[in-house]
Scaffold this active site. Structure first.
Site, PDB file in Angstrom:
ATOM      1  N   LYS A 184      16.070   8.808 -10.475  1.00  0.00           N
ATOM      2  CA  LYS A 184      16.537   9.512 -11.667  1.00  0.00           C
ATOM      3  C   LYS A 184      17.893  10.168 -11.396  1.00  0.00           C
ATOM      4  O   LYS A 184      18.201  10.520 -10.263  1.00  0.00           O
ATOM      5  CB  LYS A 184      15.549  10.625 -12.032  1.00  0.00           C
ATOM      6  CG  LYS A 184      14.249  10.165 -12.625  1.00  0.00           C
ATOM      7  CD  LYS A 184      13.399  11.358 -13.026  1.00  0.00           C
ATOM      8  CE  LYS A 184      12.047  10.942 -13.541  1.00  0.00           C
ATOM      9  NZ  LYS A 184      12.077  10.131 -14.773  1.00  0.00           N
ATOM     10  N   ARG A 192       2.000   5.377 -14.980  1.00  0.00           N
ATOM     11  CA  ARG A 192       1.027   4.381 -15.435  1.00  0.00           C
ATOM     12  C   ARG A 192       0.408   3.640 -14.246  1.00  0.00           C
ATOM     13  O   ARG A 192      -0.721   3.172 -14.331  1.00  0.00           O
ATOM     14  CB  ARG A 192       1.706   3.414 -16.428  1.00  0.00           C
ATOM     15  CG  ARG A 192       2.812   2.603 -15.826  1.00  0.00           C
ATOM     16  CD  ARG A 192       3.720   1.973 -16.877  1.00  0.00           C
ATOM     17  NE  ARG A 192       4.654   2.930 -17.484  1.00  0.00           N
ATOM     18  CZ  ARG A 192       5.562   2.597 -18.390  1.00  0.00           C
ATOM     19  NH1 ARG A 192       5.660   1.354 -18.821  1.00  0.00           N
ATOM     20  NH2 ARG A 192       6.375   3.513 -18.880  1.00  0.00           N
TER      21      ARG A 192
HETATM   22  N1  BES Z   1       7.707  11.448 -15.772  1.00  0.00           N
HETATM   23  C1  BES Z   1       8.504  10.509 -16.451  1.00  0.00           C
HETATM   24  C2  BES Z   1       8.493  10.672 -17.962  1.00  0.00           C
HETATM   25  C3  BES Z   1       9.063  11.947 -18.504  1.00  0.00           C
HETATM   26  C4  BES Z   1      10.423  12.234 -18.379  1.00  0.00           C
HETATM   27  C5  BES Z   1       8.262  12.813 -19.185  1.00  0.00           C
HETATM   28  C6  BES Z   1      10.920  13.378 -18.923  1.00  0.00           C
HETATM   29  C7  BES Z   1       8.759  13.954 -19.739  1.00  0.00           C
HETATM   30  C8  BES Z   1      10.109  14.248 -19.598  1.00  0.00           C
HETATM   31  C9  BES Z   1       8.001   9.096 -16.152  1.00  0.00           C
HETATM   32  O1  BES Z   1       7.495   8.897 -14.900  1.00  0.00           O
HETATM   33  C10 BES Z   1       9.199   8.219 -16.286  1.00  0.00           C
HETATM   34  O2  BES Z   1      10.098   8.356 -15.526  1.00  0.00           O
HETATM   35  N2  BES Z   1       9.174   7.334 -17.281  1.00  0.00           N
HETATM   36  C11 BES Z   1      10.276   6.473 -17.535  1.00  0.00           C
HETATM   37  C12 BES Z   1       9.729   5.088 -17.818  1.00  0.00           C
HETATM   38  C13 BES Z   1      10.760   4.024 -17.829  1.00  0.00           C
HETATM   39  C14 BES Z   1      11.290   3.770 -16.418  1.00  0.00           C
HETATM   40  C15 BES Z   1      10.166   2.760 -18.402  1.00  0.00           C
HETATM   41  C16 BES Z   1      11.029   6.991 -18.736  1.00  0.00           C
HETATM   42  O3  BES Z   1      10.389   7.481 -19.681  1.00  0.00           O
HETATM   43  O4  BES Z   1      12.251   6.958 -18.734  1.00  0.00           O
HETATM   44 MN    MN Z   2       8.951   8.396 -13.463  1.00  0.00          MN
END
Ligand code: BES
Ligand code: MN
Ligand code: ZN
Length: 473
Positions: free
Chosen positions: A253, A327
């Site tokens: 990230k 997931r």
């Molecule tokens: N924990 C995050 C999702 C999230 C981010 C929840 C910010 C609340 C606030 C999750 O693990 C994630 O990174 N999801 C990605 C998925 C993508 C790579 C398909 C996302 O939502 O960007």
């Molecule tokens: Mn994530």
């Protein structure tokens, strides 16, 4: 935690009158003399959320008016008791007025939750917001309102403070082990049977996906499992995403996206808070709680984009993005939950940014194959001002998760509908989606509001509790 609710009533307590605009004139007629004169000389109009302290003839505090504006019907109009709790002088207060049971509960809840402070890292007395030493005698306390349910409130406050503390604690002190310890402590408090599978044992016990995500951290991954209640009762299994910190893994990230990722165990925290409510209320369910507790870290042994993972259910998963780790850990926990075919599986997860794009921070997205479950939860959420909104398990999008090398990919092949494709991924691991409810939550308040300070929060916990109570009790 300072409990600012007085569970015994006390007639000497200072009255708080919640009043609507249109009822202010009548109130003044009923309370002539210095109180209504004071009200007029302050041009008090009973605007929503405004309040006025009232002097008696001796100059002492004789009462408080709390404006409800044109409202007063909806539960959300009673959050303003939270601002009173932090603004009124120390002392004992009581509510004067005909509140419904839900309104009375909510007024007291808002008041109690306003006292929440995350003080773990604050030097003593550094919190000047109230100037107190935390022993309770310098706070404004509220007698339990008539019509309110004291036992329900105690369970709810306990659950919500637990969820907030767990989320607010930084990842340095809330790793996979500390989260497991918090779950074990809760289980022990209610005599639940608990076990934890740690590190390499996850492979021996066939939880390969949880292990793959968590193995790069110096703090080993684990699965928490506890059971409580009468085994013959309706079976309810709660599953919570416990990613104690989400760097994104190798698909790292950016700084802004990583900043708040200590809250990526918000699903686990919500589930633990909900479990506390259920156990405190002794709801007649056979409860099981499953929490995959991991840190999504970067190291030489981290799982990689392109890797193909084994899962507990047997489906193989190609890793399209290591940041879609929630997931992956949840699919093993869901497969285990599903293997017993319980009456209801509820999972809560801070799963996707896409759910927040769709519905914003304050409205967790729900997914289920049951129209009844969805309608009931949305209705109860409206009643309790703990709202959720349904998004569809739109089957045609399942194609977007296809993989050339494995049974499915962990991410879809495009940027759209990300909350739905994440839910569809999870659905592949449960056999009856009409007995499954998935909640994609933000787990956090982005701003300060009465009774809801910014920081971690177990969104939808009260609505879920009401749903479970309505179905099974
Ligand atoms: N924990 C995050 C999702 C999230 C981010 C929840 C910010 C609340 C606030 C999750 O693990 C994630 O990174 N999801 C990605 C998925 C993508 C790579 C398909 C996302 O939502 O960007
Ligand atoms: Mn994530
Ligand atoms: Zn995550």
């Amino acid at each position: 935690m300072t409990n600012n609710i007085e569970f015994n009533s006390d007639p000497a307590a200072v009255p708080i009158w919640p009043v609507r605009n249109r009822d202010l004139g009548a109130w003044q007629t009923d309370h002539p003399g210095s109180m209504s004169a004071w009200c007029k000389s302050n041009d008090f109009t009973a605007a929503a959320g405004k309040f006025l302290t009232l002097p008696g003839d001796d100059g002492k505090l004789a009462g408080v008016l709390l404006g409800l504006g044109d409202g007063g019907e909806k539960t959300r109009d009673y959050w303003s008791f939270g601002s009173l709790a932090n603004a009124l002088p120390a002392g004992l207060y009581r509510v004067e007025g005909d509140l419904s049971p839900i309104q009375a509960d909510h007024a007291a809840l808002a008041w109690a939750q306003a006292a929440y402070r995350f003080t773990r890292y604050r030097s003593e007395n550094a919190d000047s917001s109230r100037g107190g030493d935390g022993d309770g005698d310098d706070t404004a306390r509220l007698c339990l309102p008539e019509n309110a349910d004291g036992a329900y409130l105690q369970g709810t406050i306990k659950g919500s403070f637990l969820a907030r503390d767990l989320i607010n604690t930084p990842a340095s002190d809330m790793g996979p082990e500390e989260l497991a310890d918090a779950a074990l402590a809760l289980a022990a408090e209610f005599d639940a049977d608990a076990s934890v599978i740690v590190g390499e044992d996850l492979l021996a016990e066939n939880y390969p996906a949880i292990h793959a995500v968590g193995r790069a951290s110096t703090r080993p991954p684990r699965l928490i499992d506890f059971r409580w209640g009468d085994a013959g009762a309706p079976r309810l299994t709660l599953v919570g995403k416990g990613v104690c910190f989400d760097t994104g893994g190798l698909d790292l990230k950016g700084a802004a996206g990583m900043l708040k990722m200590k809250k990526d165990m918000g699903g686990a925290a919500t589930v633990l808070g909900l479990a506390a409510m259920i156990m405190a209320a002794k709801l007649p369910v056979a409860l099981r709680v499953l929490i995959p507790s991991v840190e999504n870290s970067v190291a030489g042994n981290a799982y990689r984009p392109g890797d193909v993972l084994a899962t507990r259910k047997g489906l193989t998963v190609e890793v399209g993005n290591t940041d879609a780790e929630g997931r992956i850990v949840l699919c093993d926990a869901l497969a285990e939950a599903d293997s017993e075919n319980p009456d209801l599986i509820i999972d809560v997860a801070t799963l996707t940014g896409a759910a927040r794009v769709a519905l914003g921070q304050d409205l967790p997205a729900i997914f289920t194959g049951s129209d009844d479950l969805a309608a009931d939860l949305i209705r109860l959420g409206e009643e309790l001002d703990d709202p959720t909104w349904r998004l569809p398990l739109f089957a045609p999008y399942y194609d977007r998760l296809k993989s050339k090398t494995a049974d499915l990919n962990n991410v879809s092949d495009g940027p759209m509908g990300g909350a739905i494709t994440a839910a569809l991924f999870m659905e592949a691991f449960v056999s009856q989606s009409d007995r499954w409810l998935h909640l994609d939550s933000y787990g956090w308040n982005d701003r300060d509001r009465p009774g809801r300070p910014s920081g971690g929060d177990g969104l939808a916990m009260r609505a879920l509790f009401a749903l479970i109570k309505e179905r099974f009790a």
